[in-house]
Design a protein around this motif. Structure first.
Motif, mmCIF file in Angstrom:
data_model
loop_
_atom_site.group_PDB
_atom_site.id
_atom_site.type_symbol
_atom_site.label_atom_id
_atom_site.label_comp_id
_atom_site.label_asym_id
_atom_site.label_seq_id
_atom_site.Cartn_x
_atom_site.Cartn_y
_atom_site.Cartn_z
ATOM 1 N N LYS A 19 95.824 -86.600 82.772
ATOM 2 C CA LYS A 19 95.923 -88.061 82.668
ATOM 3 C C LYS A 19 94.588 -88.670 82.274
ATOM 4 O O LYS A 19 93.545 -88.142 82.603
ATOM 5 N N ASP A 84 105.558 -94.401 83.374
ATOM 6 C CA ASP A 84 104.750 -93.202 83.627
ATOM 7 C C ASP A 84 105.622 -91.948 83.647
ATOM 8 O O ASP A 84 105.187 -90.879 83.236
ATOM 9 N N LYS A 106 97.541 -93.394 81.532
ATOM 10 C CA LYS A 106 98.013 -94.027 82.766
ATOM 11 C C LYS A 106 98.257 -95.512 82.541
ATOM 12 O O LYS A 106 97.392 -96.216 82.043
#
Length: 149
Positions: A19, A84, A106
Motif C-alpha cells: 500500500k 479499498d 490508500k
C-alpha cells in the motif's frame, strides 16, 4: 568529475509492495520521476467523470492480461478502484499475473483529491480548483494579473 546534482535530488523510495499513501505518489509525480504507471479500475463512466491525471483505465475483467499486453512486469504500478476492497482485489490480480511492484493507493481518488493531487475528467473540469490544484487557466489569470502590477 562528480555529479553536481547528486545530493540535491533525493532518491525516491521504491514502491511499497502492498500500500502507498497518496502523498508518496504525489511526491513522485512532482519530482518528475519516470517509470511508474497509475491504473484506475473503476468502470469507464466513473473514470470519464474524474480520475487521477494520467491514470490508465483498465477494467477488473481480464486485468492481468490487459496489463501484461502494455506494461513491463517489473514496472512500478499504483492502482486504485472505487473502494479499498476493489483496489485490493485488482492489486491481487496483477500480482497473480506476475507483476512485481504493485501498490494499492490508500483511499483512492478521494485521498488523492484531499491532498490537492491533479485530476482530470468531465466532472473534474467543471469543479473549481483548490489552491494547490494544477489548474492552468487559474495560473494564467494569476500571471496576467501580476504582469500588470
Amino acid at each position: 568529475m562528480a555529479n553536481p546534482i547528486e545530493n540535491i535530488i533525493p532518491n525516491q523510495p521504491p514502491v511499497d509492495k502492498k500500500k502507498s499513501d497518496a502523498q508518496v505518489l504525489k511526491s513522485r509525480l512532482e519530482w518528475g520521476e519516470p517509470a511508474f504507471t497509475i491504473i484506475d479500475v473503476r468502470d469507464r463512466q466513473t473514470y470519464n467523470e474524474g480520475h487521477i491525471m494520467g491514470a490508465l483505465p483498465m477494467t477488473m475483467d481480464g486485468l492481468g492480461d490487459a496489463a501484461a499486453k502494455s506494461l513491463s512486469k517489473s514496472r512500478d504500478i499504483y492502482i486504485y478502484g472505487g473502494s479499498d476492497a476493489d483496489t485490493n482485489q485488482a492489486a491481487q490480480a496483477l500480482r497473480s499475473a506476475g507483476f512485481e511492484n504493485v501498490s494499492e493507493l490508500k483511499g483512492g481518488l478521494a485521498a488523492w483529491k484531499a491532498i490537492g493531487g491533479p485530476t482530470e475528467g468531465i466532472v473534474e473540469s467543471m469543479t473549481p480548483a483548490g489552491k494547490d490544484d494544477y489548474n492552468v487557466v487559474d495560473r494564467m489569470k494569476d500571471q496576467a494579473a501580476n504582469m500588470d502590477k
